[in-house]
Design a protein around this motif. Structure first.
Motif, mmCIF file in Angstrom:
data_model
loop_
_atom_site.group_PDB
_atom_site.id
_atom_site.type_symbol
_atom_site.label_atom_id
_atom_site.label_comp_id
_atom_site.label_asym_id
_atom_site.label_seq_id
_atom_site.Cartn_x
_atom_site.Cartn_y
_atom_site.Cartn_z
ATOM 1 N N PRO A 13 0.830 -1.210 0.000
ATOM 2 C CA PRO A 13 0.000 0.000 0.000
ATOM 3 C C PRO A 13 0.862 1.257 0.000
ATOM 4 O O PRO A 13 2.034 1.221 0.376
ATOM 5 C CB PRO A 13 -0.784 -0.123 1.311
ATOM 6 C CG PRO A 13 0.115 -0.919 2.204
ATOM 7 C CD PRO A 13 0.806 -1.909 1.310
ATOM 8 N N LEU A 24 1.822 4.375 1.791
ATOM 9 C CA LEU A 24 1.731 4.857 3.167
ATOM 10 C C LEU A 24 2.816 5.893 3.427
ATOM 11 O O LEU A 24 3.826 5.932 2.716
ATOM 12 C CB LEU A 24 1.909 3.690 4.148
ATOM 13 C CG LEU A 24 0.883 2.558 4.069
ATOM 14 C CD1 LEU A 24 1.349 1.373 4.894
ATOM 15 C CD2 LEU A 24 -0.477 3.038 4.539
ATOM 16 N N THR A 69 -3.367 7.196 8.351
ATOM 17 C CA THR A 69 -3.593 6.501 7.088
ATOM 18 C C THR A 69 -5.014 5.962 7.050
ATOM 19 O O THR A 69 -5.608 5.659 8.091
ATOM 20 C CB THR A 69 -2.585 5.339 6.903
ATOM 21 O OG1 THR A 69 -2.916 4.620 5.705
ATOM 22 C CG2 THR A 69 -2.621 4.387 8.082
ATOM 23 N N ASP A 78 -5.623 3.171 5.383
ATOM 24 C CA ASP A 78 -5.469 1.761 5.041
ATOM 25 C C ASP A 78 -6.160 0.881 6.083
ATOM 26 O O ASP A 78 -5.699 0.764 7.219
ATOM 27 C CB ASP A 78 -3.975 1.416 4.950
ATOM 28 C CG ASP A 78 -3.740 0.028 4.376
ATOM 29 O OD1 ASP A 78 -3.978 -0.953 5.105
ATOM 30 O OD2 ASP A 78 -3.312 -0.065 3.216
ATOM 31 N N ARG A 113 -6.515 -2.372 6.274
ATOM 32 C CA ARG A 113 -5.761 -3.552 6.694
ATOM 33 C C ARG A 113 -4.769 -3.196 7.808
ATOM 34 O O ARG A 113 -4.641 -3.938 8.788
ATOM 35 C CB ARG A 113 -5.017 -4.146 5.490
ATOM 36 C CG ARG A 113 -4.301 -5.456 5.773
ATOM 37 C CD ARG A 113 -5.261 -6.579 6.071
ATOM 38 N NE ARG A 113 -6.069 -6.923 4.924
ATOM 39 C CZ ARG A 113 -5.709 -7.836 4.009
ATOM 40 N NH1 ARG A 113 -4.567 -8.478 4.135
ATOM 41 N NH2 ARG A 113 -6.490 -8.114 3.004
#
Length: 297
Positions: A155, A157, A237, A239, A241
């Protein structure tokens, strides 16, 4: 899952079982310690001079630990031979594989020394530390293989998340080493009250009482670090996950602290002592998973 780097299609699946077996080996090693079976086989590599000793519960705790260690070693040798000499895996992964082999060989030597040196405290702690490190390297390799097979892309980041995740992993591993030193010095019950120790928060930082207190302080510091890890990653973030991994890490360390408190208040019953080691290893695995997820940033 497609074949990777010219390896057989079953390779990644079998490697996963090796990781699981190594986790079981660590837990079984903890069982050997809490059952006072570390010297149940007084010689090494044989047991009472035999390949297969006569049955006795304590003897077989140690004997089965040796058998599982031997099977893990043979499986590692076979799988790593294919990876190093029969595949076109990335050079970085092959370097990690070589480090893992060196660590395994050193771990085998220290396994023998724990018996031959009559459970010397520093040798026992080093044995745990290297065994946990071996598990961590195997897990890292497995994650690399699985994600390559799935054509995974790291990803996007912020760049600081990787060193921060390294710090989280270092904190977890350091706390495991401290726990190993507490166990190998038989310092688990030098403080039988909680949250104080002999009625004081920090009675001393020297001797085995100090070692126990430092382990407690390390647990508090790690808890604070993982709270910060969860909060900061959620704010920095989107994200999902990574949010999930941070949450799992926080929940796992909460469980580990709870089991540690139970260890003290219940006077280290064998089952809870083994669970404490297993949960600690799980926390390490989750920290490795978080770092691996961000490794490409």
């Amino acid at each position: 899952m497609k074949p990777i780097w010219g390896l057989p299609t079953w390779y990644v699946r079998v490697f996963k079982y090796l990781v699981i077996a190594t986790f079981g080996l660590i837990a079984l090693g903890g069982s050997v310690r809490v059952m006072n079976a570390g010297l149940a086989c007084p010689d090494w590599p044989l047991c009472f001079g035999d390949v297969i000793p006569d049955y006795h519960p304590q003897v077989y705790f140690e004997f089965l630990h040796r058998v599982l260690a031997g099977l893990v070693s043979l499986a590692t040798a076979a799988l790593f031979y294919l990876l190093l000499f029969k595949s076109f895996a990335p050079s970085r992964l092959k370097v990690v594989a070589c480090m893992t082999v060196v660590l395994l060989l050193t771990q085998i030597v220290f396994g023998g020394l724990t018996v031959l040196l009559q459970l010397h405290s520093k040798v026992v702690a080093a044995h745990l530390g290297m065994g946990t490190g071996f598990f961590g390297l195997l897990l890292w390799m497995y994650l690399s293989m699985r994600e390559h097979a799935r054509e995974w892309t790291p990803p996007s980041l912020p760049g600081w998340i990787r060193p921060f995740s390294i710090a989280v992993l270092a904190g977890v591993y350091g706390q495991i080493i401290l726990g190993g030193l507490v166990a190998s010095h038989f310092a688990s019950l030098v403080c039988t009250d909680f949250p104080t120790c002999h009625g004081q928060w920090i009675p001393t930082l020297s001797g085995i009482i100090g070692l126990h207190v430092i382990h407690r302080l390390g647990a508090y510091a790690l808890f604070a670090l993982l709270v910060a890890n969860m909060v900061i990653l959620r704010k920095s973030t989107s994200d999902k996950r990574l949010h999930k991994y941070a949450t799992w890490l926080f929940l796992a360390v909460c469980a580990q602290i709870g089991v540690g408190i139970a260890n003290v208040l219940l006077h280290t019953p064998p089952l809870i002592a083994v669970v404490h080691l297993a949960v600690g290893t799980t926390v390490l695995a989750l920290a490795i998973r978080q770092l691996h997820w961000v490794k490409g940033t």
